[in-house]
Design an enzyme around this catalytic site. Structure first.
Site, PDB file in Angstrom:
ATOM      1  N   TYR A  71       0.831  -1.221   0.000  1.00  0.00           N
ATOM      2  CA  TYR A  71       0.000   0.000   0.000  1.00  0.00           C
ATOM      3  C   TYR A  71       0.857   1.260   0.000  1.00  0.00           C
ATOM      4  O   TYR A  71       0.552   2.239  -0.681  1.00  0.00           O
ATOM      5  CB  TYR A  71      -0.989  -0.032   1.171  1.00  0.00           C
ATOM      6  CG  TYR A  71      -2.235  -0.791   0.794  1.00  0.00           C
ATOM      7  CD1 TYR A  71      -2.369  -2.149   1.059  1.00  0.00           C
ATOM      8  CD2 TYR A  71      -3.259  -0.159   0.085  1.00  0.00           C
ATOM      9  CE1 TYR A  71      -3.485  -2.859   0.662  1.00  0.00           C
ATOM     10  CE2 TYR A  71      -4.385  -0.858  -0.316  1.00  0.00           C
ATOM     11  CZ  TYR A  71      -4.487  -2.209  -0.040  1.00  0.00           C
ATOM     12  OH  TYR A  71      -5.585  -2.897  -0.476  1.00  0.00           O
ATOM     13  N   ASN A 110     -12.291   4.405  -6.473  1.00  0.00           N
ATOM     14  CA  ASN A 110     -10.842   4.612  -6.439  1.00  0.00           C
ATOM     15  C   ASN A 110     -10.410   5.175  -5.101  1.00  0.00           C
ATOM     16  O   ASN A 110     -11.166   5.862  -4.414  1.00  0.00           O
ATOM     17  CB  ASN A 110     -10.422   5.560  -7.574  1.00  0.00           C
ATOM     18  CG  ASN A 110     -10.738   4.974  -8.943  1.00  0.00           C
ATOM     19  OD1 ASN A 110     -10.886   3.762  -9.077  1.00  0.00           O
ATOM     20  ND2 ASN A 110     -10.880   5.829  -9.939  1.00  0.00           N
ATOM     21  N   ASP A 112      -7.389   6.822  -4.895  1.00  0.00           N
ATOM     22  CA  ASP A 112      -6.207   7.633  -5.221  1.00  0.00           C
ATOM     23  C   ASP A 112      -6.375   9.129  -5.006  1.00  0.00           C
ATOM     24  O   ASP A 112      -5.402   9.880  -5.037  1.00  0.00           O
ATOM     25  CB  ASP A 112      -5.773   7.356  -6.684  1.00  0.00           C
ATOM     26  CG  ASP A 112      -6.914   7.606  -7.694  1.00  0.00           C
ATOM     27  OD1 ASP A 112      -7.002   6.851  -8.680  1.00  0.00           O
ATOM     28  OD2 ASP A 112      -7.712   8.548  -7.494  1.00  0.00           O
ATOM     29  N   HIS A 127     -14.553   3.252  -1.304  1.00  0.00           N
ATOM     30  CA  HIS A 127     -13.552   2.303  -0.816  1.00  0.00           C
ATOM     31  C   HIS A 127     -12.417   2.986  -0.062  1.00  0.00           C
ATOM     32  O   HIS A 127     -11.332   2.418   0.064  1.00  0.00           O
ATOM     33  CB  HIS A 127     -13.004   1.487  -1.987  1.00  0.00           C
ATOM     34  CG  HIS A 127     -14.053   0.617  -2.614  1.00  0.00           C
ATOM     35  ND1 HIS A 127     -13.924   0.084  -3.874  1.00  0.00           N
ATOM     36  CD2 HIS A 127     -15.255   0.194  -2.159  1.00  0.00           C
ATOM     37  CE1 HIS A 127     -15.005  -0.636  -4.172  1.00  0.00           C
ATOM     38  NE2 HIS A 127     -15.833  -0.573  -3.150  1.00  0.00           N
TER      39      HIS A 127
HETATM   40  C1  BV8 Z   1     -18.668  -6.157   1.403  1.00  0.00           C
HETATM   41  C2  BV8 Z   1      -9.929  -0.977  -2.065  1.00  0.00           C
HETATM   42  C3  BV8 Z   1     -19.977  -6.931   3.203  1.00  0.00           C
HETATM   43  C4  BV8 Z   1      -8.601  -1.472  -1.684  1.00  0.00           C
HETATM   44  C5  BV8 Z   1     -11.387  -2.620  -3.126  1.00  0.00           C
HETATM   45  C6  BV8 Z   1     -20.183 -12.656  -4.565  1.00  0.00           C
HETATM   46  C7  BV8 Z   1     -21.107 -11.866  -5.211  1.00  0.00           C
HETATM   47  C8  BV8 Z   1     -21.241 -10.538  -4.901  1.00  0.00           C
HETATM   48  C9  BV8 Z   1     -20.432  -9.964  -3.936  1.00  0.00           C
HETATM   49  C10 BV8 Z   1     -19.491 -10.749  -3.322  1.00  0.00           C
HETATM   50  C11 BV8 Z   1     -19.371 -12.091  -3.615  1.00  0.00           C
HETATM   51  N1  BV8 Z   1     -18.375 -12.588  -2.849  1.00  0.00           N
HETATM   52  C12 BV8 Z   1     -17.872 -11.591  -2.069  1.00  0.00           C
HETATM   53  C13 BV8 Z   1     -18.542 -10.492  -2.353  1.00  0.00           C
HETATM   54  C14 BV8 Z   1     -18.377  -9.195  -1.770  1.00  0.00           C
HETATM   55  C15 BV8 Z   1     -17.159  -8.483  -2.369  1.00  0.00           C
HETATM   56  C16 BV8 Z   1     -17.178  -8.513  -3.869  1.00  0.00           C
HETATM   57  O1  BV8 Z   1     -17.895  -7.785  -4.488  1.00  0.00           O
HETATM   58  N2  BV8 Z   1     -16.361  -9.398  -4.441  1.00  0.00           N
HETATM   59  C17 BV8 Z   1     -16.317  -9.497  -5.893  1.00  0.00           C
HETATM   60  C18 BV8 Z   1     -14.882  -9.693  -6.349  1.00  0.00           C
HETATM   61  C19 BV8 Z   1     -17.207 -10.659  -6.320  1.00  0.00           C
HETATM   62  N3  BV8 Z   1     -17.289  -7.136  -1.906  1.00  0.00           N
HETATM   63  C20 BV8 Z   1     -16.805  -6.800  -0.714  1.00  0.00           C
HETATM   64  O2  BV8 Z   1     -16.173  -7.564  -0.002  1.00  0.00           O
HETATM   65  C21 BV8 Z   1     -17.109  -5.405  -0.245  1.00  0.00           C
HETATM   66  N4  BV8 Z   1     -17.577  -5.465   1.103  1.00  0.00           N
HETATM   67  O3  BV8 Z   1     -19.371  -6.726   0.614  1.00  0.00           O
HETATM   68  O4  BV8 Z   1     -18.878  -6.171   2.747  1.00  0.00           O
HETATM   69  C22 BV8 Z   1     -20.097  -6.633   4.627  1.00  0.00           C
HETATM   70  C23 BV8 Z   1     -21.230  -5.956   5.086  1.00  0.00           C
HETATM   71  C24 BV8 Z   1     -21.349  -5.716   6.429  1.00  0.00           C
HETATM   72  C25 BV8 Z   1     -20.339  -6.085   7.321  1.00  0.00           C
HETATM   73  C26 BV8 Z   1     -19.179  -6.727   6.854  1.00  0.00           C
HETATM   74  C27 BV8 Z   1     -19.056  -7.006   5.496  1.00  0.00           C
HETATM   75  C28 BV8 Z   1     -15.859  -4.548  -0.258  1.00  0.00           C
HETATM   76  C29 BV8 Z   1     -15.413  -4.310  -1.670  1.00  0.00           C
HETATM   77  C30 BV8 Z   1     -14.266  -3.302  -1.680  1.00  0.00           C
HETATM   78  C31 BV8 Z   1     -12.949  -4.021  -1.830  1.00  0.00           C
HETATM   79  N5  BV8 Z   1     -11.867  -3.034  -1.986  1.00  0.00           N
HETATM   80  N6  BV8 Z   1     -10.415  -1.715  -3.201  1.00  0.00           N
HETATM   81  C32 BV8 Z   1      -7.581  -1.246  -2.754  1.00  0.00           C
HETATM   82  O5  BV8 Z   1      -7.819  -0.511  -3.725  1.00  0.00           O
HETATM   83  O6  BV8 Z   1      -6.512  -1.851  -2.614  1.00  0.00           O
HETATM   84  S1  BV8 Z   1     -12.075  -3.205  -4.528  1.00  0.00           S
HETATM   85  C33 BV8 Z   1     -11.141  -3.108  -5.937  1.00  0.00           C
HETATM   86  O7  BV8 Z   1     -12.022  -3.431  -6.987  1.00  0.00           O
HETATM   87  C34 BV8 Z   1     -10.658  -1.767  -6.427  1.00  0.00           C
HETATM   88  O8  BV8 Z   1     -10.104  -0.953  -5.479  1.00  0.00           O
HETATM   89  C35 BV8 Z   1     -11.838  -1.126  -7.035  1.00  0.00           C
HETATM   90  O9  BV8 Z   1     -12.328  -0.239  -6.089  1.00  0.00           O
HETATM   91  C36 BV8 Z   1     -12.787  -2.278  -7.216  1.00  0.00           C
HETATM   92  C37 BV8 Z   1     -13.384  -2.358  -8.554  1.00  0.00           C
HETATM   93  O10 BV8 Z   1     -12.335  -2.463  -9.481  1.00  0.00           O
HETATM   94  P1  BV8 Z   1     -12.363  -1.430 -10.706  1.00  0.00           P
HETATM   95  O11 BV8 Z   1     -12.271  -0.062 -10.167  1.00  0.00           O
HETATM   96  O12 BV8 Z   1     -13.526  -1.743 -11.569  1.00  0.00           O
HETATM   97  O13 BV8 Z   1     -11.012  -1.763 -11.387  1.00  0.00           O
HETATM   98  P2  BV8 Z   1     -10.712  -2.982 -12.367  1.00  0.00           P
HETATM   99  O14 BV8 Z   1      -9.243  -3.065 -12.493  1.00  0.00           O
HETATM  100  O15 BV8 Z   1     -11.486  -4.192 -11.949  1.00  0.00           O
HETATM  101  O16 BV8 Z   1     -11.358  -2.524 -13.751  1.00  0.00           O
HETATM  102  C38 BV8 Z   1     -10.902  -1.357 -14.380  1.00  0.00           C
HETATM  103  C39 BV8 Z   1     -11.685  -1.237 -15.667  1.00  0.00           C
HETATM  104  O17 BV8 Z   1     -11.253  -0.047 -16.330  1.00  0.00           O
HETATM  105  C40 BV8 Z   1     -11.433  -2.383 -16.626  1.00  0.00           C
HETATM  106  O18 BV8 Z   1     -12.696  -2.872 -17.076  1.00  0.00           O
HETATM  107  C41 BV8 Z   1     -10.657  -1.758 -17.775  1.00  0.00           C
HETATM  108  O19 BV8 Z   1     -11.014  -2.297 -19.021  1.00  0.00           O
HETATM  109  C42 BV8 Z   1     -11.092  -0.332 -17.692  1.00  0.00           C
HETATM  110  N7  BV8 Z   1     -10.113   0.631 -18.199  1.00  0.00           N
HETATM  111  C43 BV8 Z   1      -8.762   0.557 -18.157  1.00  0.00           C
HETATM  112  N8  BV8 Z   1      -8.243   1.689 -18.689  1.00  0.00           N
HETATM  113  C44 BV8 Z   1      -9.280   2.481 -19.033  1.00  0.00           C
HETATM  114  C45 BV8 Z   1     -10.477   1.815 -18.726  1.00  0.00           C
HETATM  115  N9  BV8 Z   1     -11.690   2.349 -18.963  1.00  0.00           N
HETATM  116  C46 BV8 Z   1     -11.728   3.575 -19.508  1.00  0.00           C
HETATM  117  N10 BV8 Z   1     -10.618   4.287 -19.822  1.00  0.00           N
HETATM  118  C47 BV8 Z   1      -9.391   3.770 -19.608  1.00  0.00           C
HETATM  119  N11 BV8 Z   1      -8.290   4.481 -19.935  1.00  0.00           N
END
Ligand code: BV8
Length: 254
Positions: A71, A110, A112, A127
């Protein structure tokens, strides 16, 4: 992929007719600033780590040094990055809205802080923020952590572990941020999903909330996502190329 003027015009027209616009952004918004997206293949030092494996409380408990190094490395990388034209365009959209009695809510996944550095206001950080650190034992924010840290894992003056002020998988989102984002999604006329893979919940659910409440939905992303088939207008392109054109067209229209 070069987006035709007709699509730019169509999105600007949808925005021009709105009273309330909600924008959800993800890592793709900051990609053109040089901030690796969350699911990019990790580079260099971190190539062998899966971000999803590191972004958990279990990872901190298991290997506090690796997690805090990762981090702080990301934090320092982000501090060297600048907002890109996509961030600037969203700040400009907010200024346009103020002059046209429209409300724009910017919700980001994000961590950042680049939208704020581009001049955006009232940004809802679902987040958390990588520049904020807190005591892992009490959860309390530590206002001026000694950054960059002299040792890893970093500790508070009382000797407890310091952790980044971000939301990890399995952790609840900040209640106030989630409530604000949910209200913004359920009350908007237009919902923009920009630069997110639409896979992480509850953030990814906001688009469904907006659509269920009758909002027009638009996705701008570099690749197709699970949201693409659901939205009214899907643009597969870089945010830094398309957003400035949309906001410029909007500003000339109204
Ligand atoms: C919670 C912070 C409950 C840290 C992050 C099954 C089904 C549904 C949900 C779940 C499940 N199993 C588990 C869950 C819950 C889980 C979840 O959703 N998991 C997913 C993987 C299935 N969620 C959680 O755990 C959340 N909490 O549910 O808590 C609870 C309730 C009460 C009490 C206790 C608990 C917490 C989720 C937050 C996790 N933290 N980040 C850090 O950053 O290090 S998440 C992480 O993914 C990222 O930080 C970001 O915030 C998030 C989403 O990612 P994206 O931002 O979309 O980034 P990614 O790389 O994936 O995609 C980027 C996109 O941009 C791409 O598509 C690419 O093509 C595109 N791109 C690239 N360049 C460009 C572009 N687009 C346009 N222009 C460009 N130039």
């Amino acid at each position: 992929m070069n987006i035709d003027e007709g699509t730019i015009e169509a999105i600007a027209s949808v925005l021009a007719g709105a009273e309330r616009i909600t924008v959800l952004t993800g890592a793709g918004l900051s990609a053109e600033s040089g901030v690796p997206t969350f699911r990019d293949a990790q580079t260099g030092l971190w190539a062998k780590y899966d971000p999803a494996e590191l972004a958990t409380p279990e990872a901190l408990a298991r290997n506090p040094e690796t997690v805090t190094r990762w981090y702080d490395w990301r934090r320092q990388l982000i501090a060297r990055c600048e907002p890109n034209p996509a961030h600037a365009a969203l700040a400009a959209l907010q200024r346009w809205a103020e002059g046209n009695r429209v409300r724009v809510d910017l919700v980001t996944q994000n961590v950042d802080g680049l939208l704020q550095r581009a001049g955006a206001t009232g940004v809802v950080e679902l987040h958390g923020n990588i520049h904020r650190w807190r005591c892992a034992a009490t959860g309390r924010d530590v206002p001026d952590p000694p950054l960059p840290f002299a040792e890893y894992p970093p500790r508070t003056p009382e000797g407890t572990l310091l952790r980044p002020g971000v939301v990890w998988f399995g952790e609840a989102l900040p209640a106030e941020a989630l409530a604000a984002a949910s209200e913004a999604a359920s009350s908007c006329d237009v919902f923009l999903s920009i630069g997110t893979s639409a896979m992480v919940y509850p953030a990814a659910g906001l688009l469904h909330v907006a659509a269920d409440n009758g909002a027009r939905t638009v996705e701008i992303n570099a690749e197709r996502t699970p949201a693409t088939p659901l939205v009214d207008i899907a643009v597969t392109s870089r945010a830094g190329e398309v957003l400035p054109r949309i906001v410029d067209r909007l500003s000339r229209a109204v």
